[in-house]
Scaffold this motif. Structure first.
Motif, mmCIF file in Angstrom:
data_model
loop_
_atom_site.group_PDB
_atom_site.id
_atom_site.type_symbol
_atom_site.label_atom_id
_atom_site.label_comp_id
_atom_site.label_asym_id
_atom_site.label_seq_id
_atom_site.Cartn_x
_atom_site.Cartn_y
_atom_site.Cartn_z
ATOM 1 N N GLN A 39 0.820 -1.210 0.000
ATOM 2 C CA GLN A 39 0.000 0.000 0.000
ATOM 3 C C GLN A 39 0.857 1.265 0.000
ATOM 4 N N HIS A 40 2.154 1.116 0.296
ATOM 5 C CA HIS A 40 3.040 2.259 0.465
ATOM 6 C C HIS A 40 4.368 2.000 -0.238
ATOM 7 N N ASP A 41 5.068 3.042 -0.513
ATOM 8 C CA ASP A 41 6.404 2.945 -1.097
ATOM 9 C C ASP A 41 7.430 3.314 -0.028
ATOM 10 N N TYR A 42 7.490 2.485 1.027
ATOM 11 C CA TYR A 42 8.383 2.775 2.139
ATOM 12 C C TYR A 42 9.840 2.499 1.767
ATOM 13 N N GLU A 70 10.295 -0.190 5.997
ATOM 14 C CA GLU A 70 9.661 -1.492 5.777
ATOM 15 C C GLU A 70 10.050 -2.476 6.873
ATOM 16 N N TYR A 125 0.796 0.991 9.424
ATOM 17 C CA TYR A 125 1.399 2.040 8.598
ATOM 18 C C TYR A 125 2.423 2.801 9.426
ATOM 19 N N SER A 136 4.684 6.716 9.709
ATOM 20 C CA SER A 136 4.878 8.111 9.320
ATOM 21 C C SER A 136 6.351 8.442 9.551
ATOM 22 N N GLN A 159 -4.744 5.923 5.728
ATOM 23 C CA GLN A 159 -3.297 5.734 5.792
ATOM 24 C C GLN A 159 -2.909 4.268 5.880
ATOM 25 N N GLY A 205 -4.781 2.883 1.909
ATOM 26 C CA GLY A 205 -4.714 3.745 0.736
ATOM 27 C C GLY A 205 -6.044 4.037 0.076
#
Length: 331
Positions: free
Chosen positions: A40-43, A48, A103, A105, A307, A310
């Protein structure tokens, strides 16, 4: 080991008990759950790794608690990774999987290339239990003082629950031949049974910062059992925790056969989010029409993004807030 057997242990938590030691535990293997969370994210890789560790801790801890609804773990930090939040939703019906979401931040400009834990600075580790409507939520907090997030979780259980607890975790990208690279995680949790954990006396503990440690809590016999089980757990290798070829039951026998391990029903876990348009509307219901106007985009809509998963929601501003005229479908 057949492919079917391998898949049977992916995304599961296996509860067990060491009858000789009076210690309970969990073995967790996460595969598709981590893919569901991280895709869901491009960490960055450092983030990650921290999210994978927190998701694994959440699976292990969540299964130990008889939840009616939700367990949440949270890290708040002054470091580059400002927050990591995870939720574990217990199954609502017998045989259904539990659900996990997570998730993070972070401030990309402040991330370092060192160990992932170096990107979490001073702050706190929290566990929150919400048993649903009509129940008082519980929250326990411990400072971020240790080398890993799993160490922080161990400190929490010793300090807040007075239950000596140990985690052995492994996580990373799997590079099996012929299989697309993806994240895998595996871990073991050991914990003394509650009756073996009397309240500790004294002003402070022997752990870092004066916090309680196992030796502050256990009597001589329980301490001997605990130390013996931990020495056995020290022998576990990363490939045994994370590898696809060793069933969790075989791992327990390999590690603890002298402690008489007894296993219980396996709990499946899946990636899952509880966000919905109704929940977004509910969160906006505290705002006046003037507040909603300030949130309205140039396109004349109010938008919200989850968050965790997505999901993107687009709402008519006239239908949200406590002065709303009604849902779009109302006549």
């Amino acid at each position: 080991m057949t492919l079917g057997s391998k898949l049977a242990w992916d995304d599961t938590v296996l509860p067990f008990q060491l009858d000789r030691s009076d210690i309970r535990g969990r073995v967790a293997r996460l595969d598709g759950v981590l893919d569901g969370i991280l895709k869901q994210h491009d960490y960055p890789p450092q983030v990650e790794a921290l999210v994978a560790e927190m998701a694994l801790l959440t699976a292990l801890i969540g299964q130990t608690i008889k939840l009616r609804w939700k367990l949440s773990l949270q890290v708040q930090s002054k470091g580059p990774v400002r927050m990591i939040a995870t939720d574990f939703y217990g199954p609502t019906k017998e045989g259904e999987p539990a659900k996990i979401r997570a998730y993070a931040s972070y401030d990309a400009d402040r991330l370092t290339d060192g160990p992932a834990r170096d990107n979490v600075g001073e702050g706190y580790f929290a566990i929150m239990i919400d048993q649903g409507k009509g129940m008082t939520p519980y929250q326990g907090i411990t400072p971020l003082t240790d080398a890993t997030l799993s160490n922080c979780a161990e400190t929490y259980f010793a300090q807040s629950e007075q239950l000596p607890t140990r985690f052995a975790l492994s996580f990373g990208r799997s590079t099996e031949p012929g299989v697309p690279e993806h994240w895998r995680a595996g871990g073991i949790m050991l914990q003394t049974m509650p009756k073996a954990s009397p309240a500790a006396g004294g002003e402070g503990g022997s752990g870092e910062g004066g916090l309680l440690a196992a030796d502050d809590i256990l009597d001589d016999d329980a301490s001997e059992n605990w130390n013996r089980a931990n020495l056995l757990l020290d022998t576990v290798e990363d490939i045994e925790l994370i590898g696809p070829s060793l069933p969790a039951t075989d791992l327990l026998v390999r590690l603890f056969h002298e402690e008489n391990p007894r296993v219980f029903d396996t709990q499946p876990v899946r990636f899952g989010c509880t966000c919905s348009e109704d929940r977004v509307r509910q969160s906006l219901s505290i705002y006046s029409a003037r507040d909603i106007e300030k949130m309205t985009t140039d396109q004349g809509t109010v938008t919200a993004d989850c968050q965790f998963c997505g999901a993107h929601y687009v709402l008519d501003p006239s239908t949200v807030g406590f002065e709303a005229k009604g849902d779009e479908g109302d006549n």
